[in-house]
Motif scaffolding. Structure first.
Motif, mmCIF file in Angstrom:
data_model
loop_
_atom_site.group_PDB
_atom_site.id
_atom_site.type_symbol
_atom_site.label_atom_id
_atom_site.label_comp_id
_atom_site.label_asym_id
_atom_site.label_seq_id
_atom_site.Cartn_x
_atom_site.Cartn_y
_atom_site.Cartn_z
ATOM 1 N N ARG A 82 -32.103 -28.563 -25.518
ATOM 2 C CA ARG A 82 -32.036 -27.918 -24.193
ATOM 3 C C ARG A 82 -33.432 -27.599 -23.654
ATOM 4 O O ARG A 82 -33.630 -26.583 -22.972
ATOM 5 N N CYS A 83 -34.385 -28.453 -23.966
ATOM 6 C CA CYS A 83 -35.757 -28.220 -23.506
ATOM 7 C C CYS A 83 -35.914 -28.769 -22.085
ATOM 8 O O CYS A 83 -36.093 -29.973 -21.886
ATOM 9 N N GLY A 84 -35.809 -27.874 -21.118
ATOM 10 C CA GLY A 84 -35.992 -28.263 -19.725
ATOM 11 C C GLY A 84 -37.138 -27.483 -19.121
ATOM 12 O O GLY A 84 -37.648 -26.539 -19.732
ATOM 13 N N TRP A 85 -37.539 -27.895 -17.923
ATOM 14 C CA TRP A 85 -38.645 -27.183 -17.280
ATOM 15 C C TRP A 85 -38.651 -27.414 -15.772
ATOM 16 O O TRP A 85 -38.026 -28.351 -15.260
ATOM 17 N N ILE A 86 -39.377 -26.518 -15.126
ATOM 18 C CA ILE A 86 -39.613 -26.635 -13.688
ATOM 19 C C ILE A 86 -41.120 -26.662 -13.500
ATOM 20 O O ILE A 86 -41.833 -25.899 -14.163
ATOM 21 N N LEU A 87 -41.600 -27.511 -12.620
ATOM 22 C CA LEU A 87 -43.003 -27.492 -12.200
ATOM 23 C C LEU A 87 -43.023 -26.901 -10.798
ATOM 24 O O LEU A 87 -42.347 -27.410 -9.893
ATOM 25 N N ALA A 88 -43.749 -25.817 -10.651
ATOM 26 C CA ALA A 88 -43.792 -25.132 -9.350
ATOM 27 C C ALA A 88 -45.170 -24.511 -9.165
ATOM 28 O O ALA A 88 -45.870 -24.232 -10.155
ATOM 29 N N GLN A 89 -45.536 -24.254 -7.924
ATOM 30 C CA GLN A 89 -46.801 -23.566 -7.655
ATOM 31 C C GLN A 89 -46.748 -22.189 -8.342
ATOM 32 O O GLN A 89 -45.667 -21.601 -8.472
ATOM 33 N N PRO A 90 -47.904 -21.642 -8.771
ATOM 34 C CA PRO A 90 -47.886 -20.436 -9.605
ATOM 35 C C PRO A 90 -47.064 -19.268 -9.036
ATOM 36 O O PRO A 90 -46.360 -18.591 -9.785
ATOM 37 N N ASP A 91 -47.120 -19.028 -7.735
ATOM 38 C CA ASP A 91 -46.352 -17.875 -7.210
ATOM 39 C C ASP A 91 -44.846 -18.129 -7.312
ATOM 40 O O ASP A 91 -44.076 -17.255 -7.721
ATOM 41 N N LEU A 92 -44.422 -19.354 -7.003
ATOM 42 C CA LEU A 92 -42.997 -19.675 -7.154
ATOM 43 C C LEU A 92 -42.617 -19.693 -8.632
ATOM 44 O O LEU A 92 -41.528 -19.241 -9.011
ATOM 45 N N ALA A 93 -43.527 -20.171 -9.473
ATOM 46 C CA ALA A 93 -43.248 -20.212 -10.919
ATOM 47 C C ALA A 93 -42.937 -18.795 -11.421
ATOM 48 O O ALA A 93 -41.998 -18.592 -12.197
ATOM 49 N N TRP A 94 -43.674 -17.802 -10.927
ATOM 50 C CA TRP A 94 -43.391 -16.426 -11.363
ATOM 51 C C TRP A 94 -42.053 -15.938 -10.832
ATOM 52 O O TRP A 94 -41.302 -15.251 -11.528
ATOM 53 N N LYS A 95 -41.729 -16.327 -9.606
ATOM 54 C CA LYS A 95 -40.407 -15.948 -9.075
ATOM 55 C C LYS A 95 -39.303 -16.527 -9.974
ATOM 56 O O LYS A 95 -38.291 -15.883 -10.251
ATOM 57 N N LEU A 96 -39.521 -17.770 -10.407
ATOM 58 C CA LEU A 96 -38.525 -18.439 -11.247
ATOM 59 C C LEU A 96 -38.380 -17.733 -12.595
ATOM 60 O O LEU A 96 -37.267 -17.517 -13.077
ATOM 61 N N ARG A 97 -39.508 -17.351 -13.182
ATOM 62 C CA ARG A 97 -39.432 -16.655 -14.480
ATOM 63 C C ARG A 97 -38.725 -15.310 -14.332
ATOM 64 O O ARG A 97 -37.917 -14.922 -15.170
ATOM 65 N N ARG A 98 -39.045 -14.608 -13.234
ATOM 66 C CA ARG A 98 -38.410 -13.297 -13.016
ATOM 67 C C ARG A 98 -36.915 -13.471 -12.767
ATOM 68 O O ARG A 98 -36.102 -12.669 -13.225
ATOM 69 N N LEU A 99 -36.555 -14.519 -12.054
ATOM 70 C CA LEU A 99 -35.125 -14.779 -11.810
ATOM 71 C C LEU A 99 -34.428 -15.118 -13.120
ATOM 72 O O LEU A 99 -33.308 -14.680 -13.383
ATOM 73 N N ASN A 100 -35.112 -15.888 -13.970
ATOM 74 C CA ASN A 100 -34.515 -16.271 -15.246
ATOM 75 C C ASN A 100 -34.247 -15.063 -16.134
ATOM 76 O O ASN A 100 -33.369 -15.097 -16.996
ATOM 77 N N ASP A 101 -34.962 -13.953 -15.892
ATOM 78 C CA ASP A 101 -34.676 -12.709 -16.621
ATOM 79 C C ASP A 101 -33.220 -12.283 -16.427
ATOM 80 O O ASP A 101 -32.641 -11.613 -17.273
ATOM 81 N N LEU A 102 -32.657 -12.649 -15.284
ATOM 82 C CA LEU A 102 -31.265 -12.261 -15.022
ATOM 83 C C LEU A 102 -30.282 -13.144 -15.774
ATOM 84 O O LEU A 102 -29.115 -12.802 -15.918
ATOM 85 N N TYR A 103 -30.743 -14.332 -16.177
ATOM 86 C CA TYR A 103 -29.810 -15.289 -16.792
ATOM 87 C C TYR A 103 -29.893 -15.306 -18.312
ATOM 88 O O TYR A 103 -28.910 -15.157 -18.993
ATOM 89 N N SER A 104 -31.094 -15.573 -18.839
ATOM 90 C CA SER A 104 -31.127 -15.843 -20.282
ATOM 91 C C SER A 104 -32.245 -15.105 -21.024
ATOM 92 O O SER A 104 -32.534 -15.462 -22.160
ATOM 93 N N ALA A 105 -32.816 -14.107 -20.416
ATOM 94 C CA ALA A 105 -33.835 -13.257 -21.066
ATOM 95 C C ALA A 105 -34.956 -14.082 -21.695
ATOM 96 O O ALA A 105 -35.976 -14.307 -21.068
#
Ligand SMILES: Cc1ncc(COP(=O)(O)O)c(C=O)c1O
Length: 356
Positions: free
Chosen positions: A217-240
Motif C-alpha cells: 500500500r505504498c502510495g504517494w502524492i506529489l504536491a507543492q509544499p503548502d498543499l503537501a502540508w494541507k494533505l498531511r494535515r487532512l490525512n490526520d483525520l483518516y489514518s494518523a
C-alpha cells in the motif's frame, strides 16, 4: 443522500475472479522471497508521524523532486482521495475525463463536487482533445482530473498535451490532478512525472500496479509544499500514521525497483503481443492498440457485453471487466501482466465464447 460507495471496487473484490482472470489491472504480485531484504531488520514502530524520511526520500529521488513535495498515502486510492478532498469544497466544479476509473468519480461525488466531464473519443484513439477540455472548462472549475496512462485504455498522454492542460487550468485558477499509477509501465523512455510541468500539477502514484507490490500500500502524492502540508494535515483525520513495516519494505522495494519492474515487464510484453495477434483475428471485437500499459479496452461490435461476460465466466471460467464500470457498456477491459500462460488460455476462451 451522499454517495458513499464504489460499485466497481465491490464488483472487483467479489465478482471479478475466475480461473482465467483477465479482469486485472496490475501485474503479478512480486513475492517477498525475491526481494533482497533482511527481514530481521523489520520493525513494527518507527519515526513516521508525517511520513518516514527514508521512504519520502526514496520517492523524491525516484521522481527527481524535493522530498517536502512528497506525501505518503495508502496506495493511489487514498492519494486520489486526499488530493481531491484537500482541493475541492462541496459544490466546486471538477472536470474528469470520460471514460474514467470509477473510484475517482465516486470520490468526487462523495465530496459533493459538481462533476463535469470531458470526452476522450475512441475514434480519436482515446487521446485527450484539448479543444474538448477548453470547451468544458469554466471559471468555476477547480480541478481537472486525468489518468496517465489512461485507465481503461492505457493510452499515453504526451507532455506537450499535459502542458496545455496545465495552461488551461491556470487560466481559470484550477489545478490538474494526474493519476500516474500506470506511467512506469512505459518501459522505454519512461516520461518524467507531470509534476515537473508546473505548479498546477498534483500527481498521485504507488508501487501497486506496475511493481506488483500492492500489499505494501505504498502510495504517494506529489504536491507543492503548502498543499503537501494541507494533505498531511487532512490525512490526520483518516489514518494518523502509516504502517511502519510497510514503509520499511517499501524502502527495500525502491532499492531494487528495477528488479520488480523488469520481472513484470516480460509478462506484460508477451501478453501484449498475444493480445495484438488475437485482436487481428477477431471481427466481433476491436480495440485501440497501445504500445504500453497493463490494460486494453475493447469494443464488442454486436451483442450485450454484460451477457457475454456472464457467459464467459460461467461457461469458460474467464473474466474481464464490464465496460459499464467505465460508463461504456459496449466495451470491456482486458488486463495483462499476470501470467502469460493464463492470459493465452483466457484469450482462447474469449475467442471460443465469441464464436459460440
Ligand atoms: C487509475 C487508477 N488509480 C488508482 C488505482 C488504485 O491504486 P492503488 O492500488 O495504488 O490504491 C487504480 C486501481 O485499479 C487505478 O486504476
Amino acid at each position: 443522500m451522499r454517495h458513499k460507495k464504489s460499485d466497481y471496487m465491490h464488483w472487483s473484490k467479489t465478482q471479478s475472479r475466475a480461473r482465467f482472470n483477465l479482469a486485472t489491472s496490475g501485474v503479478a504480485p512480486f513475492p517477498l522471497r525475491e526481494l533482497p531484504v533482511n527481514l530481521k531488520q523489520l520493525e513494527i514502530n518507527g519515526a513516521n508521524d508525517y511520513g518516514y524520511a527514508p521512504l519520502q526520500q526514496a520517492i523524491a529521488k525516484h521522481h527527481s523532486v524535493d522530498s517536502e513535495c512528497v506525501v505518503e498515502s495508502l496506495g493511489t486510492s487514498m492519494a486520489n482521495h486526499l488530493a481531491m478532498a484537500a482541493i475541492i469544497e462541496p459544490g466546486d466544479e471538477i472536470l474528469i475525463e470520460h471514460p474514467a476509473y470509477g473510484p475517482i468519480l465516486d470520490v468526487a461525488h462523495y465530496l459533493q463536487a459538481d462533476v463535469e466531464r470531458f470526452r476522450r473519443a475512441e475514434e480519436n484513439g482515446w487521446a485527450i482533445d484539448l479543444a474538448e477540455v477548453r470547451r468544458c472548462v469554466t471559471p468555476k472549475t477547480r480541478l481537472i482530473v486525468i489518468t496517465n496512462l489512461h485507465n481503461p485504455t492505457s493510452v499515453l498522454t504526451p507532455e506537450s498535451v499535459l502542458r496545455e492542460i496545465g495552461d488551461i487550468a491556470r487560466s481559470v485558477g484550477a489545478l490538474v490532478l494526474v493519476d500516474e499509477v500506470y506511467l512506469d509501465a512505459v518501459y522505454e523512455n519512461t516520461p518524467r512525472t507531470s509534476f515537473h510541468l508546473g505548479p498546477e500539477f498534483v500527481v498521485t502514484s504507488s508501487l501497486t500496479k506496475v511493481y506488483g507490490a500492492s500489499g505494501l500500500r505504498c502510495g504517494w502524492i506529489l504536491a507543492q509544499p503548502d498543499l503537501a502540508w494541507k494533505l498531511r494535515r487532512l490525512n490526520d483525520l483518516y489514518s494518523a500514521t502509516p504502517v511502519h513495516p510497510g514503509e520499511l519494505l517499501s524502502v527495500a522495494a525502491f532499492q531494487h525497483l528495477s528488479l520488480l519492474r523488469e520481472r513484470a515487464r516480460q509478462i506484460v510484453e508477451a501478453d501484449r503481443k498475444l493480445l495484438g495477434d488475437f485482436l487481428k483475428q477477431q471481427s466481433v471485437i476491436s480495440g485501440v492498440e497501445t504500445k504500453w500499459g497493463t490494460t486494453s479496452f475493447v469494443r464488442l461490435r454486436t451483442g450485450n457485453v454484460d451477457d457475454f461476460l456472464e457467459r464467459l465466466r460461467t461457461d469458460f471460467d474467464t473474466s474481464a471487466v464490464p465496460g459499464r464500470f467505465f460508463e461504456m457498456p459496449d466495451h470491456f477491459r482486458i488486463g495483462m501482466g499476470v501470467n502469460t500462460e493464463m492470459f493465452a488460455e483466457g484469450l482462447k476462451r474469449i475467442g471460443r465464447a465469441l464464436a459460440s
